[in-house]
Design an enzyme around this catalytic site. Sequence first.
Site, PDB file in Angstrom:
ATOM      1  N   CYS A 140       0.835  -1.204   0.000  1.00  0.00           N
ATOM      2  CA  CYS A 140       0.000   0.000   0.000  1.00  0.00           C
ATOM      3  C   CYS A 140       0.866   1.249   0.000  1.00  0.00           C
ATOM      4  O   CYS A 140       1.369   1.677   1.043  1.00  0.00           O
ATOM      5  CB  CYS A 140      -0.942  -0.011   1.199  1.00  0.00           C
ATOM      6  SG  CYS A 140      -2.059   1.416   1.205  1.00  0.00           S
ATOM      7  N   CYS A 143      -0.559   4.118   2.064  1.00  0.00           N
ATOM      8  CA  CYS A 143      -0.397   3.952   3.514  1.00  0.00           C
ATOM      9  C   CYS A 143       1.058   4.172   3.935  1.00  0.00           C
ATOM     10  O   CYS A 143       1.329   4.799   4.947  1.00  0.00           O
ATOM     11  CB  CYS A 143      -0.773   2.537   3.960  1.00  0.00           C
ATOM     12  SG  CYS A 143      -2.210   1.856   3.166  1.00  0.00           S
ATOM     13  N   ASP A 144       1.985   3.613   3.185  1.00  0.00           N
ATOM     14  CA  ASP A 144       3.359   3.511   3.674  1.00  0.00           C
ATOM     15  C   ASP A 144       4.393   4.344   2.912  1.00  0.00           C
ATOM     16  O   ASP A 144       5.544   4.439   3.349  1.00  0.00           O
ATOM     17  CB  ASP A 144       3.801   2.040   3.652  1.00  0.00           C
ATOM     18  CG  ASP A 144       2.951   1.186   4.587  1.00  0.00           C
ATOM     19  OD1 ASP A 144       2.553   1.706   5.639  1.00  0.00           O
ATOM     20  OD2 ASP A 144       2.674   0.027   4.256  1.00  0.00           O
TER      21      ASP A 144
END
Length: 316
Positions: A140, A143-144
Amino acid sequence: MSDTPEHVRCLIIGSGPAGYTAAIYAARADLKPLMIEGPLPGGQLTQTTEVENYPGYPNGRTGPEMMEDLKAQALRFKTDIRNGWVTKVDLTGPVHKVWVDETTEIHADTVIISTGASAKWLGLPNEMRLRDIGGGVTACAVCDGFFFRGQTVALVGAGDSACEEASYLAKLCPKVYMLVRKDHFRASKAMVHRVENTPNIEVLFNTEVKDVLGEHAVEGLTIVNNKTREEGKLDVTGLFLAIGHKPNTDIFKGWLDMDEVGYLKHRPDSTKTNIEGVFVSGDAGDKVYRQAVTAAGTGCMAALDAERWLAAQGKH
Ligand code: NDP
């Protein structure tokens, strides 16, 4: 012991952000929800490290901690949370039948499906090991990606998600290698255009990852050209996978309308599926956004839809 199956008004299948949010709303509406956690209690977020984009956590929170918070909130309103895996359903109606761990039959007036989706992985031993220890392998970028700003990273995939995520990473990272196993993209022309026009994305066609290097964190990749068999090392500190997701909806095949990949269809502006009293929330019905916060939002919607549906049936 009675042989009569347990009957609940609201059964929630799955325990990610969608399931817990549905539980909080359903419990506060006095539906006395029963949640069956599924094979990965807490869902996909339990496999991530820091979550910084979920509103309300100004200093971030790890994925597992966040899921503990959501669980505690659902328990506070007396959600009945049980370990188990729904292995079979019979949605002939009017009461929906569900089997947990193949043996325990439960009857429910409403069912909220929040079984999520699973990211696909290459399956290399070091890839899985570094993923599990938060060592720089993730599926992701949104997300990261932030944790890799200023670093050189690689991303595997050639679909729309891969192009979108590579473009996202290119805003944070000085260099993004995009590893494409064929000699062409699968993504739409517009997305490919975007990648081609981003100078710090370098696309390596016919390229596969053979191994992920590094003991505690990614220190590089061994890559191989699948045409020439030539091997090389790529100096990167992060590996992003964007090779597709698989919604966890196999048990609903034959009952619920789904697209060719398995994402459950729902009516526009609603979480209603094609079967009365069955609702879908989270990634099981969302191939576009797939964020914790959007999953939570649709979990809330599903609980409200279930409550209103029960009221319309005179059952609430
Ligand atoms: P896709 O299934 O479309 O693409 C997956 C990609 O991963 C393919 O290029 C595939 O390669 C590659 N791949 C699969 N397995 C491997 C492997 N083992 N090693 C290397 N590469 C691999 O998934 P997406 O998540 O990209 O998209 C899912 C759906 O969502 C699509 O319908 C897409 O159009 C849609 N979407 C739309 C967006 C938008 O419109 N903004 C944004 C994101 C997704 P190969 O081509 O060789 O098979």
